[in-house]
Design a protein around this motif. Structure first.
Motif, PDB file in Angstrom:
ATOM      1  N   LEU A   3      15.395   4.988   0.197  1.00 53.91           N
ATOM      2  CA  LEU A   3      15.173   4.866   1.643  1.00 53.91           C
ATOM      3  C   LEU A   3      16.502   4.871   2.396  1.00 53.91           C
ATOM      4  CD1 LEU A   3      12.328   2.161   1.775  1.00 53.91           C
ATOM      5  CD2 LEU A   3      12.136   4.563   2.466  1.00 53.91           C
ATOM      6  N   ALA A   4      17.492   4.198   1.823  1.00 58.62           N
ATOM      7  CA  ALA A   4      18.805   4.120   2.483  1.00 58.62           C
ATOM      8  C   ALA A   4      19.472   5.493   2.545  1.00 58.62           C
ATOM      9  CB  ALA A   4      19.702   3.126   1.754  1.00 58.62           C
ATOM     10  N   ILE A   5      19.172   6.346   1.562  1.00 59.74           N
ATOM     11  CA  ILE A   5      19.713   7.715   1.574  1.00 59.74           C
ATOM     12  C   ILE A   5      18.867   8.619   2.477  1.00 59.74           C
ATOM     13  CG2 ILE A   5      20.219   9.758   0.189  1.00 59.74           C
ATOM     14  CD1 ILE A   5      20.821   7.939  -2.179  1.00 59.74           C
ATOM     15  N   HIS A   6      17.548   8.463   2.377  1.00 57.82           N
ATOM     16  CA  HIS A   6      16.607   9.298   3.136  1.00 57.82           C
ATOM     17  C   HIS A   6      16.942   9.330   4.632  1.00 57.82           C
ATOM     18  CE1 HIS A   6      12.688   9.064   5.527  1.00 57.82           C
ATOM     19  NE2 HIS A   6      12.723  10.322   5.145  1.00 57.82           N
ATOM     20  N   SER A   7      17.184   8.161   5.225  1.00 64.27           N
ATOM     21  CA  SER A   7      17.419   8.143   6.668  1.00 64.27           C
ATOM     22  C   SER A   7      18.788   8.734   7.024  1.00 64.27           C
ATOM     23  CB  SER A   7      17.246   6.730   7.239  1.00 64.27           C
ATOM     24  OG  SER A   7      18.010   5.783   6.532  1.00 64.27           O
ATOM     25  N   VAL A   8      19.713   8.709   6.070  1.00 60.63           N
ATOM     26  CA  VAL A   8      21.015   9.345   6.317  1.00 60.63           C
ATOM     27  C   VAL A   8      20.862  10.873   6.310  1.00 60.63           C
ATOM     28  CG1 VAL A   8      23.352   9.686   5.423  1.00 60.63           C
ATOM     29  CG2 VAL A   8      22.355   7.390   5.482  1.00 60.63           C
ATOM     30  N   GLU A   9      20.059  11.379   5.372  1.00 59.85           N
ATOM     31  CA  GLU A   9      19.783  12.821   5.358  1.00 59.85           C
ATOM     32  C   GLU A   9      19.126  13.233   6.683  1.00 59.85           C
ATOM     33  OE1 GLU A   9      20.771  14.769   2.827  1.00 59.85           O
ATOM     34  OE2 GLU A   9      21.443  13.084   1.622  1.00 59.85           O
ATOM     35  N   ALA A  10      18.239  12.366   7.168  1.00 55.24           N
ATOM     36  CA  ALA A  10      17.556  12.655   8.436  1.00 55.24           C
ATOM     37  C   ALA A  10      18.549  12.690   9.599  1.00 55.24           C
ATOM     38  CB  ALA A  10      16.471  11.618   8.702  1.00 55.24           C
ATOM     39  N   LEU A  33      11.396  12.007   1.374  1.00 61.87           N
ATOM     40  CA  LEU A  33      10.140  11.462   1.886  1.00 61.87           C
ATOM     41  C   LEU A  33       8.984  11.796   0.942  1.00 61.87           C
ATOM     42  CD1 LEU A  33       8.638   9.949   4.077  1.00 61.87           C
ATOM     43  CD2 LEU A  33       8.524  12.059   5.417  1.00 61.87           C
ATOM     44  N   GLY A  34       8.996  13.035   0.448  1.00 61.08           N
ATOM     45  CA  GLY A  34       7.935  13.453  -0.467  1.00 61.08           C
ATOM     46  C   GLY A  34       7.953  12.692  -1.782  1.00 61.08           C
ATOM     47  N   ALA A  35       9.137  12.241  -2.192  1.00 63.00           N
ATOM     48  CA  ALA A  35       9.264  11.567  -3.493  1.00 63.00           C
ATOM     49  C   ALA A  35       9.068  10.055  -3.408  1.00 63.00           C
ATOM     50  CB  ALA A  35      10.651  11.868  -4.093  1.00 63.00           C
ATOM     51  N   ALA A  36       9.232   9.486  -2.200  1.00 58.92           N
ATOM     52  CA  ALA A  36       9.262   8.017  -2.059  1.00 58.92           C
ATOM     53  C   ALA A  36       8.028   7.340  -2.654  1.00 58.92           C
ATOM     54  CB  ALA A  36       9.419   7.635  -0.593  1.00 58.92           C
ATOM     55  N   GLY A  37       6.870   7.932  -2.412  1.00 57.10           N
ATOM     56  CA  GLY A  37       5.624   7.322  -2.864  1.00 57.10           C
ATOM     57  C   GLY A  37       5.486   7.270  -4.382  1.00 57.10           C
ATOM     58  N   ARG A  38       6.283   8.067  -5.098  1.00 53.63           N
ATOM     59  CA  ARG A  38       6.177   8.102  -6.567  1.00 53.63           C
ATOM     60  C   ARG A  38       7.109   7.094  -7.223  1.00 53.63           C
ATOM     61  NH1 ARG A  38       7.668  13.678  -6.649  1.00 53.63           N
ATOM     62  NH2 ARG A  38       8.839  13.232  -8.535  1.00 53.63           N
ATOM     63  N   ILE A  39       7.989   6.487  -6.441  1.00 51.39           N
ATOM     64  CA  ILE A  39       8.965   5.567  -7.010  1.00 51.39           C
ATOM     65  C   ILE A  39       8.314   4.225  -7.328  1.00 51.39           C
ATOM     66  CG2 ILE A  39      11.104   4.305  -6.547  1.00 51.39           C
ATOM     67  CD1 ILE A  39      11.946   6.694  -4.762  1.00 51.39           C
ATOM     68  N   SER A  75       0.824  -1.210   0.000  1.00 51.85           N
ATOM     69  CA  SER A  75       0.000   0.000   0.000  1.00 51.85           C
ATOM     70  C   SER A  75       0.861   1.264   0.000  1.00 51.85           C
ATOM     71  CB  SER A  75      -0.900  -0.015   1.244  1.00 51.85           C
ATOM     72  OG  SER A  75      -1.137   1.300   1.707  1.00 51.85           O
ATOM     73  N   VAL A  76       0.560   2.179  -0.911  1.00 53.91           N
ATOM     74  CA  VAL A  76       1.315   3.436  -0.980  1.00 53.91           C
ATOM     75  C   VAL A  76       1.124   4.249   0.304  1.00 53.91           C
ATOM     76  CG1 VAL A  76       1.600   5.614  -2.222  1.00 53.91           C
ATOM     77  CG2 VAL A  76       1.201   3.507  -3.493  1.00 53.91           C
ATOM     78  N   GLU A  77      -0.090   4.164   0.890  1.00 49.47           N
ATOM     79  CA  GLU A  77      -0.363   4.913   2.123  1.00 49.47           C
ATOM     80  C   GLU A  77       0.507   4.377   3.265  1.00 49.47           C
ATOM     81  OE1 GLU A  77      -2.886   3.732   0.166  1.00 49.47           O
ATOM     82  OE2 GLU A  77      -3.284   5.727  -0.679  1.00 49.47           O
ATOM     83  N   ILE A  78       0.566   3.054   3.377  1.00 47.00           N
ATOM     84  CA  ILE A  78       1.360   2.465   4.460  1.00 47.00           C
ATOM     85  C   ILE A  78       2.850   2.723   4.233  1.00 47.00           C
ATOM     86  CG2 ILE A  78       1.997   0.282   5.607  1.00 47.00           C
ATOM     87  CD1 ILE A  78      -0.892  -0.642   5.166  1.00 47.00           C
ATOM     88  N   LEU A  79       3.262   2.685   2.979  1.00 50.49           N
ATOM     89  CA  LEU A  79       4.660   3.019   2.674  1.00 50.49           C
ATOM     90  C   LEU A  79       4.970   4.452   3.114  1.00 50.49           C
ATOM     91  CD1 LEU A  79       7.435   2.524   1.359  1.00 50.49           C
ATOM     92  CD2 LEU A  79       6.442   3.260  -0.811  1.00 50.49           C
ATOM     93  N   GLY A  80       4.049   5.357   2.834  1.00 54.23           N
ATOM     94  CA  GLY A  80       4.238   6.754   3.231  1.00 54.23           C
ATOM     95  C   GLY A  80       4.366   6.887   4.743  1.00 54.23           C
ATOM     96  N   ALA A  81       3.523   6.148   5.465  1.00 54.13           N
ATOM     97  CA  ALA A  81       3.567   6.197   6.932  1.00 54.13           C
ATOM     98  C   ALA A  81       4.886   5.625   7.439  1.00 54.13           C
ATOM     99  CB  ALA A  81       2.392   5.419   7.517  1.00 54.13           C
ATOM    100  N   ALA A  82       5.327   4.524   6.831  1.00 53.34           N
ATOM    101  CA  ALA A  82       6.598   3.916   7.253  1.00 53.34           C
ATOM    102  C   ALA A  82       7.749   4.879   6.996  1.00 53.34           C
ATOM    103  CB  ALA A  82       6.829   2.598   6.519  1.00 53.34           C
ATOM    104  N   GLY A  83       7.703   5.585   5.869  1.00 51.50           N
ATOM    105  CA  GLY A  83       8.732   6.571   5.549  1.00 51.50           C
ATOM    106  C   GLY A  83       8.737   7.705   6.565  1.00 51.50           C
TER     107      GLY A  83
END
Lengths: 212, 234
Positions: B180-187, B164-170, A159-167
């Motif tokens: 994701l591996a880069i995102h948490s390093v930026e954080a 984070l904003g881009a992750a959902g579009r990948i 789920s894209v929503e759950i992925l967003g929450a995990a992120g």
């Protein structure tokens, strides 16, 4: 008795950090197996051993168990560890509150996905509260493990929503990890790419803290 | 990996699962990234001079690979900006405290590793990597050490929010794992720097604070990110 219920009983004989792998998996399963109802903990073991079979609810419940662990760790640590500075306490309390929000969110996310939230296990933090250094070291391990667990689970989420929450949550775990690391005087971001762990590796890291 | 294989990964859940199994769990993402980084060194003088199509254009296409390349190019632009900033800060000699110097150096090297890896990933997917943008950091450098550290802290928060904003579009799981591996390093960078400049946790949103959004981080969309970095582009 338990071995016969395992899919791959030979794995039960492998020792991990002093206890058998079976004991690890059973402990973690007791904590997280609620996904499939009280009668059947076995599917969770199967899933922990075969990462590719995992569904979103199982991932959410797995994350929930991690967040229970972190919340309880800071809750107990704040009152039990002597020698924490005012700033240390402020940080531990902030992290405790963030983890509690993650717990609350994940519980409702499991319910929204028609699952049953995993029950909160009982924990044994061993010598982690002996002093400031032990407390911060364990906090560091838990937060780094949290980051690698969410990063490992991310690509498995449907789920894209759950992925967003995990992120959204993993970014907070990473921030926590960096702040704890700064506090104990080690590099806040030692790697160019954070690790991704599968559930099995995460279970190995947190297993020792789960009593039942 | 060919385009069609990438597409298969993106569209077919069972293929995706096989892929993850193939990746082999713990450390796989880091290993993948290291491979990418190693490829990046070979390609450093490569033909990256043709400007890539704008992210907006690629997105219209509805093609998973094209969309992912656009996301990676967007990330690459930000990483170029960050890597160049740290380089200029260190070259300027404005940071004197040895601890701060070593932190800035390490963060800068990490951003350069991200640059190399993203370039290699884009080229490996058959895309064209964007070139480094012309930056404008002198006004910040002229304001002194505190302004420099605060800018770094803000830009890292921006970087984390952008990933984070881009992750959902990948679409590709492989690309997602890398992001994701880069995102948490930026954080991690963001939290450390915001803490070092004494900003506290924050919590009301925005780009200031070591945990600026509270318990749940907010992503920023591409337009908002590009708008926020405008002052640093020449």
């Amino acid at each position: 008795m338990v071995s016969s219920r395992l899919v791959a009983p030979e794995l039960a004989t492998i020792k991990v950090q002093g206890v058998t792998r079976e004991a690890f998996l059973i402990r973690a399963t007791l904590a997280a197996g609620a996904t499939y109802g009280a009668l059947s903990a076995t599917p969770f073991i199967t899933k922990a051993l075969a990462q590719e079979e995992v569904d979103d609810v199982a991932i959410l419940n797995f994350a929930l168990t991690l967040e229970y662990l972190e919340t309880e760790f800071y809750k107990q640590g704040v009152s039990e560890v002597s020698g924490l500075s005012k700033e240390d306490k402020r940080l531990a309390e902030k992290l405790r509150d963030d983890e509690q929000e993650h717990v609350d969110f994940l519980k409702s996310a499991v319910e929204d996905a028609d699952g049953t939230p995993a029950k909160k296990p009982t924990f044994d933090f061993g010598g982690a509260f002996a002093d400031r250094a032990a407390f911060l070291k364990t906090a560091n391990t838990l937060e780094d493990t949290g980051v690698s667990a969410y990063n490992g689970a991310g690509p498995l989420i449907d789920s894209v929503e759950i992925l967003g929450a995990a992120g959204s949550i993993v970014q907070i775990e990473a921030r926590h990890a960096a702040l704890i690391r700064l506090t104990r005087g080690v590099a806040p971001a030692p790697l160019a790419f954070d690790k991704a762990s599968d559930m099995d590796a995460v279970l190995k890291a947190i297993g020792p803290f789960i009593k039942s | 990996m060919t385009d069609s294989a990438m597409r298969e990964l993106a569209d077919d859940p069972s293929s995706r699962k096989r892929f993850f199994k193939m990746m082999g769990g713990a450390g796989a993402v880091s290993a993948f990234a290291v491979v990418l980084a190693a490829c990046g060194d070979d390609d450093e003088e490569g033909a990256a001079s043709t400007p890539a199509e704008s992210p907006a254009e690629s997105e219209e296409g509805g093609d998973g690979v094209k969309g992912d390349i656009a996301v990676l190019n967007f990330a690459l632009t930000l990483e170029f900006l960050e890597a160049d900033f740290y380089k200029q800060v260190i070259d300027s000699g404005i940071v004197k405290d040895p601890k701060q110097v070593s932190l800035a150096k390490q963060f800068g090297e990490t951003e350069q590793t991200h640059v190399d890896s993203l370039k290699a990933a884009i080229e490996g997917m058959g895309g064209t990597a964007v070139t480094a943008p012309k930056t404008k950091f002198q006004p910040t450098l002229d304001k002194g050490l505190m302004a420099v550290l605060e800018t770094a802290a803000t830009v890292e928060n921006l970087g984390a929010a952008a990933y984070l904003g881009a992750a959902g579009r990948i679409k590709s799981k492989e690309v997602l794992a890398t992001a994701l591996a880069i995102h948490s390093v930026e954080a991690r960078h963001a939290a450390a720097l915001n803490s070092l400049v004494g900003r506290g946790f924050g919590g009301k949103g925005g780009l200031e604070g070591s945990i600026p959004d509270g318990a749940f981080a907010k992503g920023m969309d591409e337009a908002a990110v590009l708008d926020a970095v405008k002052p640093f582009l020449a």
